[in-house]
Design a protein around this motif. Sequence first.
Motif, PDB file in Angstrom:
ATOM      1  N   ILE A   8      29.351  -1.590  -5.092  1.00  0.00           N
ATOM      2  CA  ILE A   8      28.257  -0.714  -5.522  1.00  0.00           C
ATOM      3  C   ILE A   8      27.668  -1.236  -6.832  1.00  0.00           C
ATOM      4  O   ILE A   8      26.450  -1.350  -6.986  1.00  0.00           O
ATOM      5  CB  ILE A   8      28.752   0.740  -5.688  1.00  0.00           C
ATOM      6  N   CYS A   9      28.541  -1.581  -7.770  1.00  0.00           N
ATOM      7  CA  CYS A   9      28.108  -2.124  -9.059  1.00  0.00           C
ATOM      8  C   CYS A   9      27.270  -3.379  -8.861  1.00  0.00           C
ATOM      9  O   CYS A   9      26.201  -3.508  -9.459  1.00  0.00           O
ATOM     10  CB  CYS A   9      29.333  -2.417  -9.923  1.00  0.00           C
ATOM     11  N   HIS A  10      27.751  -4.277  -8.030  1.00  0.00           N
ATOM     12  CA  HIS A  10      27.028  -5.537  -7.794  1.00  0.00           C
ATOM     13  C   HIS A  10      25.606  -5.258  -7.310  1.00  0.00           C
ATOM     14  O   HIS A  10      24.641  -5.829  -7.839  1.00  0.00           O
ATOM     15  CB  HIS A  10      27.778  -6.404  -6.785  1.00  0.00           C
ATOM     16  N   LEU A  11      25.475  -4.388  -6.328  1.00  0.00           N
ATOM     17  CA  LEU A  11      24.138  -4.099  -5.793  1.00  0.00           C
ATOM     18  C   LEU A  11      23.260  -3.418  -6.834  1.00  0.00           C
ATOM     19  O   LEU A  11      22.070  -3.730  -6.939  1.00  0.00           O
ATOM     20  CB  LEU A  11      24.246  -3.249  -4.531  1.00  0.00           C
ATOM     21  N   ARG A  12      23.831  -2.526  -7.622  1.00  0.00           N
ATOM     22  CA  ARG A  12      23.039  -1.867  -8.666  1.00  0.00           C
ATOM     23  C   ARG A  12      22.585  -2.853  -9.724  1.00  0.00           C
ATOM     24  O   ARG A  12      21.426  -2.814 -10.168  1.00  0.00           O
ATOM     25  CB  ARG A  12      23.831  -0.717  -9.297  1.00  0.00           C
ATOM     26  N   VAL A  13      23.464  -3.745 -10.141  1.00  0.00           N
ATOM     27  CA  VAL A  13      23.085  -4.749 -11.146  1.00  0.00           C
ATOM     28  C   VAL A  13      22.003  -5.657 -10.579  1.00  0.00           C
ATOM     29  O   VAL A  13      21.020  -5.965 -11.274  1.00  0.00           O
ATOM     30  CB  VAL A  13      24.316  -5.564 -11.607  1.00  0.00           C
ATOM     31  N   GLN A  14      22.150  -6.093  -9.335  1.00  0.00           N
ATOM     32  CA  GLN A  14      21.146  -6.963  -8.735  1.00  0.00           C
ATOM     33  C   GLN A  14      19.784  -6.270  -8.658  1.00  0.00           C
ATOM     34  O   GLN A  14      18.762  -6.881  -8.958  1.00  0.00           O
ATOM     35  CB  GLN A  14      21.601  -7.423  -7.344  1.00  0.00           C
ATOM     36  N   GLU A  15      19.783  -5.006  -8.281  1.00  0.00           N
ATOM     37  CA  GLU A  15      18.521  -4.272  -8.207  1.00  0.00           C
ATOM     38  C   GLU A  15      17.902  -4.080  -9.585  1.00  0.00           C
ATOM     39  O   GLU A  15      16.685  -4.213  -9.744  1.00  0.00           O
ATOM     40  CB  GLU A  15      18.726  -2.929  -7.519  1.00  0.00           C
ATOM     41  N   LEU A  16      18.721  -3.787 -10.577  1.00  0.00           N
ATOM     42  CA  LEU A  16      18.196  -3.643 -11.934  1.00  0.00           C
ATOM     43  C   LEU A  16      17.629  -4.959 -12.441  1.00  0.00           C
ATOM     44  O   LEU A  16      16.569  -4.981 -13.069  1.00  0.00           O
ATOM     45  CB  LEU A  16      19.286  -3.139 -12.881  1.00  0.00           C
ATOM     46  N   SER A  17      18.336  -6.045 -12.175  1.00  0.00           N
ATOM     47  CA  SER A  17      17.872  -7.340 -12.686  1.00  0.00           C
ATOM     48  C   SER A  17      16.582  -7.782 -11.987  1.00  0.00           C
ATOM     49  O   SER A  17      15.818  -8.572 -12.531  1.00  0.00           O
ATOM     50  CB  SER A  17      18.971  -8.402 -12.561  1.00  0.00           C
ATOM     51  N   LYS A  18      16.328  -7.255 -10.800  1.00  0.00           N
ATOM     52  CA  LYS A  18      15.091  -7.569 -10.070  1.00  0.00           C
ATOM     53  C   LYS A  18      14.021  -6.515 -10.305  1.00  0.00           C
ATOM     54  O   LYS A  18      12.924  -6.604  -9.755  1.00  0.00           O
ATOM     55  CB  LYS A  18      15.377  -7.684  -8.566  1.00  0.00           C
ATOM     56  N   GLY A  19      14.362  -5.468 -11.059  1.00  0.00           N
ATOM     57  CA  GLY A  19      13.406  -4.414 -11.354  1.00  0.00           C
ATOM     58  C   GLY A  19      13.207  -3.439 -10.211  1.00  0.00           C
ATOM     59  O   GLY A  19      12.217  -2.708 -10.189  1.00  0.00           O
ATOM     60  N   VAL A  20      14.152  -3.378  -9.245  1.00  0.00           N
ATOM     61  CA  VAL A  20      14.017  -2.480  -8.098  1.00  0.00           C
ATOM     62  C   VAL A  20      14.408  -1.053  -8.468  1.00  0.00           C
ATOM     63  O   VAL A  20      13.741  -0.100  -8.086  1.00  0.00           O
ATOM     64  CB  VAL A  20      14.865  -2.981  -6.893  1.00  0.00           C
ATOM     65  N   LEU A  21      15.492  -0.902  -9.205  1.00  0.00           N
ATOM     66  CA  LEU A  21      15.945   0.427  -9.635  1.00  0.00           C
ATOM     67  C   LEU A  21      15.369   0.745 -10.997  1.00  0.00           C
ATOM     68  O   LEU A  21      15.230  -0.134 -11.841  1.00  0.00           O
ATOM     69  CB  LEU A  21      17.466   0.452  -9.785  1.00  0.00           C
ATOM     70  N   LEU A  22      15.058   1.985 -11.215  1.00  0.00           N
ATOM     71  CA  LEU A  22      14.641   2.400 -12.540  1.00  0.00           C
ATOM     72  C   LEU A  22      15.873   2.549 -13.424  1.00  0.00           C
ATOM     73  O   LEU A  22      16.924   2.988 -12.949  1.00  0.00           O
ATOM     74  CB  LEU A  22      13.915   3.744 -12.470  1.00  0.00           C
ATOM     75  N   PRO A  23      15.781   2.207 -14.678  1.00  0.00           N
ATOM     76  CA  PRO A  23      16.895   2.454 -15.592  1.00  0.00           C
ATOM     77  C   PRO A  23      17.273   3.930 -15.580  1.00  0.00           C
ATOM     78  O   PRO A  23      16.434   4.786 -15.280  1.00  0.00           O
ATOM     79  CB  PRO A  23      16.366   2.017 -16.951  1.00  0.00           C
TER      80      PRO A  23
END
Length: 175
Positions: free
Chosen positions: A157-172
Motif C-alpha cells: 500500500i505504501c509503495h503505491l501511495r508513494v508512487q502516486e504522490l511522486s507522479k502527482g496522482v494523489l493529493l497530499p
Amino acid sequence: MDIQAVNGMSYEEFLDVFGNIIEKCPLITAAVWSNRPFSSINEMEKCVYEFIDSLPSSGKEGILRCHPDLAGRELTSGSLTIESQQEQRQAGLTTLTSGERETLVRLNSQYKTKFGFPFVICAKMSDKYKIMEEMRSRLQNDPLQELLKGTEEVKKICHLRVQELSKGVLLPTKL
C-alpha cells in the motif's frame, strides 16, 4: 515530483505530503524525514520499510490497527482517509450487494477476533472477490504468519501511495 523536491521539503511539507503513506501513521513519515537527503524515491521507501521492520511485534500490530475494516463503518460513514476511499472504491467495495456486505462484515469480525487487528490487503491490487477469498484463506494462518503478511501488505500500500504522490496522482494529505 523529483527527489530534489522531496529533499528540499521542510519537515512540515514532508509530513503534509507523505504523512499518510502508512495509513494514519504520520509518526513513521516524521521519523523517516531525518534520513534525508534521499538518493531516490525508492531509497525513501526503503527507509520506511526498515523503520517498520525494526519495530517490535506490538508496533507492527499498532500499524495494522490503524487500518479501517474493508467496506466497514468508516466507508459507510464517509470517514475514510482520501487514500483509503480511492483504494476501496477501486476494489469495488463501494458497490457491494447486501450479501457481499454481510459476508465482509462477518469475515472482518472473525478476523479481528482471531488476530486483534483488522484484515489488511492492498485493495488496489485486488477486487472484492479476491479480498473475500484472501480473508477466508488468511483466517487459517497463525498470528505470527498473519502479522508478517499484514505488514507486507502495508508495504505494498505504501509503495503505491508513494508512487502516486511522486507522479502527482494523489493529493497530499493536508495541503
